[in-house]
Design a protein around this motif. Sequence first.
Motif, PDB file in Angstrom:
ATOM      1  N   HIS A  24       0.912  -1.177  -0.071  1.00  0.00           N
ATOM      2  CA  HIS A  24       0.103   0.055  -0.017  1.00  0.00           C
ATOM      3  C   HIS A  24       0.906   1.073  -0.079  1.00  0.00           C
ATOM      4  CE1 HIS A  24      -3.306   2.751   0.940  1.00  0.00           C
ATOM      5  NE2 HIS A  24      -2.496   3.317   1.696  1.00  0.00           N
ATOM      6  N   THR A  25       2.020   1.132   0.785  1.00  0.00           N
ATOM      7  CA  THR A  25       2.657   2.412   0.744  1.00  0.00           C
ATOM      8  C   THR A  25       3.543   2.613  -0.341  1.00  0.00           C
ATOM      9  OG1 THR A  25       3.023   1.932   3.263  1.00  0.00           O
ATOM     10  CG2 THR A  25       4.659   3.388   2.081  1.00  0.00           C
ATOM     11  N   ARG A  26       4.003   1.411  -1.081  1.00  0.00           N
ATOM     12  CA  ARG A  26       4.685   1.496  -2.264  1.00  0.00           C
ATOM     13  C   ARG A  26       3.505   1.855  -3.512  1.00  0.00           C
ATOM     14  NH1 ARG A  26       8.461  -2.939  -4.179  1.00  0.00           N
ATOM     15  NH2 ARG A  26       9.333  -2.433  -2.235  1.00  0.00           N
ATOM     16  N   ALA A  27       2.287   1.695  -3.443  1.00  0.00           N
ATOM     17  CA  ALA A  27       1.351   2.227  -4.425  1.00  0.00           C
ATOM     18  C   ALA A  27       1.041   3.641  -4.048  1.00  0.00           C
ATOM     19  CB  ALA A  27       0.247   1.381  -4.038  1.00  0.00           C
ATOM     20  N   GLU A  28       1.088   3.925  -2.679  1.00  0.00           N
ATOM     21  CA  GLU A  28       0.776   5.493  -2.662  1.00  0.00           C
ATOM     22  C   GLU A  28       2.131   6.394  -3.029  1.00  0.00           C
ATOM     23  OE1 GLU A  28       0.558   7.932   1.562  1.00  0.00           O
ATOM     24  OE2 GLU A  28      -0.958   6.185   1.184  1.00  0.00           O
ATOM     25  N   SER A  29       3.325   5.589  -3.007  1.00  0.00           N
ATOM     26  CA  SER A  29       4.154   6.666  -3.306  1.00  0.00           C
ATOM     27  C   SER A  29       4.286   6.543  -4.750  1.00  0.00           C
ATOM     28  CB  SER A  29       5.472   5.840  -2.771  1.00  0.00           C
ATOM     29  OG  SER A  29       6.755   6.332  -3.399  1.00  0.00           O
ATOM     30  N   LEU A  30       3.910   5.629  -5.407  1.00  0.00           N
ATOM     31  CA  LEU A  30       3.725   5.713  -6.908  1.00  0.00           C
ATOM     32  C   LEU A  30       2.651   6.774  -7.543  1.00  0.00           C
ATOM     33  CD1 LEU A  30       4.294   4.674  -9.819  1.00  0.00           C
ATOM     34  CD2 LEU A  30       2.459   2.980  -9.555  1.00  0.00           C
ATOM     35  N   GLU A  31       1.614   6.831  -6.703  1.00  0.00           N
ATOM     36  CA  GLU A  31       0.547   7.714  -6.925  1.00  0.00           C
ATOM     37  C   GLU A  31       0.986   9.222  -6.804  1.00  0.00           C
ATOM     38  OE1 GLU A  31      -2.671   7.666  -8.381  1.00  0.00           O
ATOM     39  OE2 GLU A  31      -2.428   5.516  -8.479  1.00  0.00           O
ATOM     40  N   ASN A  32       2.082   9.290  -5.882  1.00  0.00           N
ATOM     41  CA  ASN A  32       2.433  10.639  -5.435  1.00  0.00           C
ATOM     42  C   ASN A  32       3.459  11.018  -6.523  1.00  0.00           C
ATOM     43  OD1 ASN A  32       0.810  10.894  -3.427  1.00  0.00           O
ATOM     44  ND2 ASN A  32       2.376  10.273  -1.837  1.00  0.00           N
ATOM     45  N   ILE A  33       4.162  10.275  -6.996  1.00  0.00           N
ATOM     46  CA  ILE A  33       5.282  10.812  -7.981  1.00  0.00           C
ATOM     47  C   ILE A  33       4.535  10.797  -9.294  1.00  0.00           C
ATOM     48  CG2 ILE A  33       6.067   8.430  -8.736  1.00  0.00           C
ATOM     49  CD1 ILE A  33       8.474  10.809  -7.780  1.00  0.00           C
ATOM     50  N   LEU A  34       3.674  10.017  -9.599  1.00  0.00           N
ATOM     51  CA  LEU A  34       2.969  10.098 -10.790  1.00  0.00           C
ATOM     52  C   LEU A  34       2.301  11.542 -10.814  1.00  0.00           C
ATOM     53  CD1 LEU A  34       1.357   6.608 -11.603  1.00  0.00           C
ATOM     54  CD2 LEU A  34       3.400   7.907 -12.698  1.00  0.00           C
ATOM     55  N   ARG A  35       1.840  12.090  -9.899  1.00  0.00           N
ATOM     56  CA  ARG A  35       1.032  13.300 -10.128  1.00  0.00           C
ATOM     57  C   ARG A  35       2.022  14.445  -9.946  1.00  0.00           C
ATOM     58  NH1 ARG A  35      -2.384  11.057  -6.044  1.00  0.00           N
ATOM     59  NH2 ARG A  35      -1.154  11.534  -4.288  1.00  0.00           N
ATOM     60  N   SER A  36       3.210  14.211  -9.349  1.00  0.00           N
ATOM     61  CA  SER A  36       4.384  15.207  -9.416  1.00  0.00           C
ATOM     62  C   SER A  36       4.906  15.285 -10.686  1.00  0.00           C
ATOM     63  CB  SER A  36       5.321  14.837  -8.569  1.00  0.00           C
ATOM     64  OG  SER A  36       5.134  14.985  -7.209  1.00  0.00           O
ATOM     65  N   TYR A  37       4.894  14.282 -11.461  1.00  0.00           N
ATOM     66  CA  TYR A  37       5.506  14.101 -12.816  1.00  0.00           C
ATOM     67  C   TYR A  37       4.365  14.764 -13.866  1.00  0.00           C
ATOM     68  CZ  TYR A  37       6.775  12.133 -17.350  1.00  0.00           C
ATOM     69  OH  TYR A  37       7.307  12.015 -18.706  1.00  0.00           O
ATOM     70  N   GLU A  38       3.164  14.531 -13.507  1.00  0.00           N
ATOM     71  CA  GLU A  38       2.178  15.156 -14.451  1.00  0.00           C
ATOM     72  C   GLU A  38       2.182  16.778 -14.216  1.00  0.00           C
ATOM     73  OE1 GLU A  38      -2.731  15.587 -14.739  1.00  0.00           O
ATOM     74  OE2 GLU A  38      -1.979  14.047 -13.579  1.00  0.00           O
ATOM     75  N   ALA A  39       2.490  17.159 -13.053  1.00  0.00           N
ATOM     76  CA  ALA A  39       2.553  18.573 -12.938  1.00  0.00           C
ATOM     77  C   ALA A  39       3.759  19.302 -13.441  1.00  0.00           C
ATOM     78  CB  ALA A  39       2.601  18.888 -11.324  1.00  0.00           C
ATOM     79  N   SER A  40       4.869  18.468 -13.409  1.00  0.00           N
ATOM     80  CA  SER A  40       6.085  18.773 -14.040  1.00  0.00           C
ATOM     81  C   SER A  40       5.959  18.883 -15.423  1.00  0.00           C
ATOM     82  CB  SER A  40       7.243  17.953 -13.826  1.00  0.00           C
ATOM     83  OG  SER A  40       8.187  18.128 -14.417  1.00  0.00           O
ATOM     84  N   ILE A  41       5.258  18.022 -15.951  1.00  0.00           N
ATOM     85  CA  ILE A  41       4.894  18.174 -17.570  1.00  0.00           C
ATOM     86  C   ILE A  41       3.983  19.366 -17.881  1.00  0.00           C
ATOM     87  CG2 ILE A  41       4.060  17.071 -19.693  1.00  0.00           C
ATOM     88  CD1 ILE A  41       6.234  15.759 -18.795  1.00  0.00           C
ATOM     89  N   ARG A  42       3.135  19.418 -17.214  1.00  0.00           N
ATOM     90  CA  ARG A  42       2.084  20.509 -17.456  1.00  0.00           C
ATOM     91  C   ARG A  42       2.645  21.795 -17.328  1.00  0.00           C
ATOM     92  NH1 ARG A  42      -3.728  19.251 -17.528  1.00  0.00           N
ATOM     93  NH2 ARG A  42      -4.060  21.461 -17.514  1.00  0.00           N
ATOM     94  N   TRP A  43       3.205  22.166 -16.034  1.00  0.00           N
ATOM     95  CA  TRP A  43       3.560  23.553 -15.793  1.00  0.00           C
ATOM     96  C   TRP A  43       5.085  23.986 -16.246  1.00  0.00           C
ATOM     97  CZ3 TRP A  43      -0.725  25.456 -15.474  1.00  0.00           C
ATOM     98  CH2 TRP A  43      -1.961  24.741 -14.741  1.00  0.00           C
ATOM     99  N   THR A  44       5.930  23.000 -16.554  1.00  0.00           N
ATOM    100  CA  THR A  44       7.199  23.451 -16.836  1.00  0.00           C
ATOM    101  C   THR A  44       7.659  22.983 -18.515  1.00  0.00           C
ATOM    102  OG1 THR A  44       8.403  21.521 -16.368  1.00  0.00           O
ATOM    103  CG2 THR A  44       8.224  23.055 -14.436  1.00  0.00           C
ATOM    104  N   SER A  45       6.436  22.535 -19.150  1.00  0.00           N
ATOM    105  CA  SER A  45       6.502  21.999 -20.316  1.00  0.00           C
ATOM    106  C   SER A  45       7.599  20.953 -20.636  1.00  0.00           C
ATOM    107  CB  SER A  45       6.892  23.307 -21.258  1.00  0.00           C
ATOM    108  OG  SER A  45       5.600  23.878 -21.369  1.00  0.00           O
ATOM    109  N   GLY A  46       7.761  20.144 -19.559  1.00  0.00           N
ATOM    110  CA  GLY A  46       8.715  19.011 -19.472  1.00  0.00           C
ATOM    111  C   GLY A  46      10.172  19.218 -19.159  1.00  0.00           C
ATOM    112  N   GLN A  47      10.448  20.785 -18.964  1.00  0.00           N
ATOM    113  CA  GLN A  47      11.843  21.226 -18.584  1.00  0.00           C
ATOM    114  C   GLN A  47      12.231  20.350 -17.292  1.00  0.00           C
ATOM    115  OE1 GLN A  47      12.059  25.294 -18.603  1.00  0.00           O
ATOM    116  NE2 GLN A  47      11.023  25.246 -20.686  1.00  0.00           N
ATOM    117  N   GLN A  48      11.383  20.177 -16.215  1.00  0.00           N
ATOM    118  CA  GLN A  48      11.648  19.490 -15.194  1.00  0.00           C
ATOM    119  C   GLN A  48      11.651  18.000 -15.000  1.00  0.00           C
ATOM    120  OE1 GLN A  48      12.662  21.420 -12.202  1.00  0.00           O
ATOM    121  NE2 GLN A  48      12.851  22.929 -13.720  1.00  0.00           N
ATOM    122  N   ALA A  49      11.103  17.419 -16.340  1.00  0.00           N
ATOM    123  CA  ALA A  49      10.924  15.882 -16.309  1.00  0.00           C
ATOM    124  C   ALA A  49      12.257  15.034 -16.037  1.00  0.00           C
ATOM    125  CB  ALA A  49      10.237  15.564 -17.567  1.00  0.00           C
ATOM    126  N   TYR A  50      13.269  15.368 -16.452  1.00  0.00           N
ATOM    127  CA  TYR A  50      14.559  14.650 -16.117  1.00  0.00           C
ATOM    128  C   TYR A  50      14.785  14.503 -14.707  1.00  0.00           C
ATOM    129  CZ  TYR A  50      15.072  15.731 -21.321  1.00  0.00           C
ATOM    130  OH  TYR A  50      14.901  15.550 -22.559  1.00  0.00           O
TER     131      TYR A  50
END
Length: 132
Positions: A24-50
């Motif tokens: 459960h903790t690992r799945a929750e961690s995955l959900e958090n990182i996926l939300r952060s990745y999406e925000a990075s793509i959306r708001w920095t146009s991928g500049q922070q994706a690396y």
Amino acid sequence: MSRVHYFLIPFLIQLAACQTLGEHTRAESLENILRSYEASIRWTSGQQAYNFLPPDHKDKEYKPVSKNIRVTHYEVVQGPTMLGEDKAIQTAVIQYVLQDSQILKEIIDKQEWRYDEEGEVWHLNSPVPTFN
């Protein structure tokens, strides 16, 4: 029932609960990182994706993301799907505009994520999307 059973059964239940809690903790961690990745793509146009790549991938040279890009839409169309304990996949459709020409484009971002046991963090194990 023998005394051993009285101690063994609760122990096995606790062991199963710990494994479920860890998953459960690992799945929750995955959900958090996926939300952060999406925000990075959306708001920095991928500049922070690396920043989501594993440390050993960050030393490689990557094509800089154009500042002429503005992401207009990010939609998860499949996933996240766990493939074992330490691997997950997700597919997203990303729409973006080339600001100088106002041309709308779309790419499909097939993501593979790997869990790093030592660092207790998920890393992007697939290429960062390329905006052309």
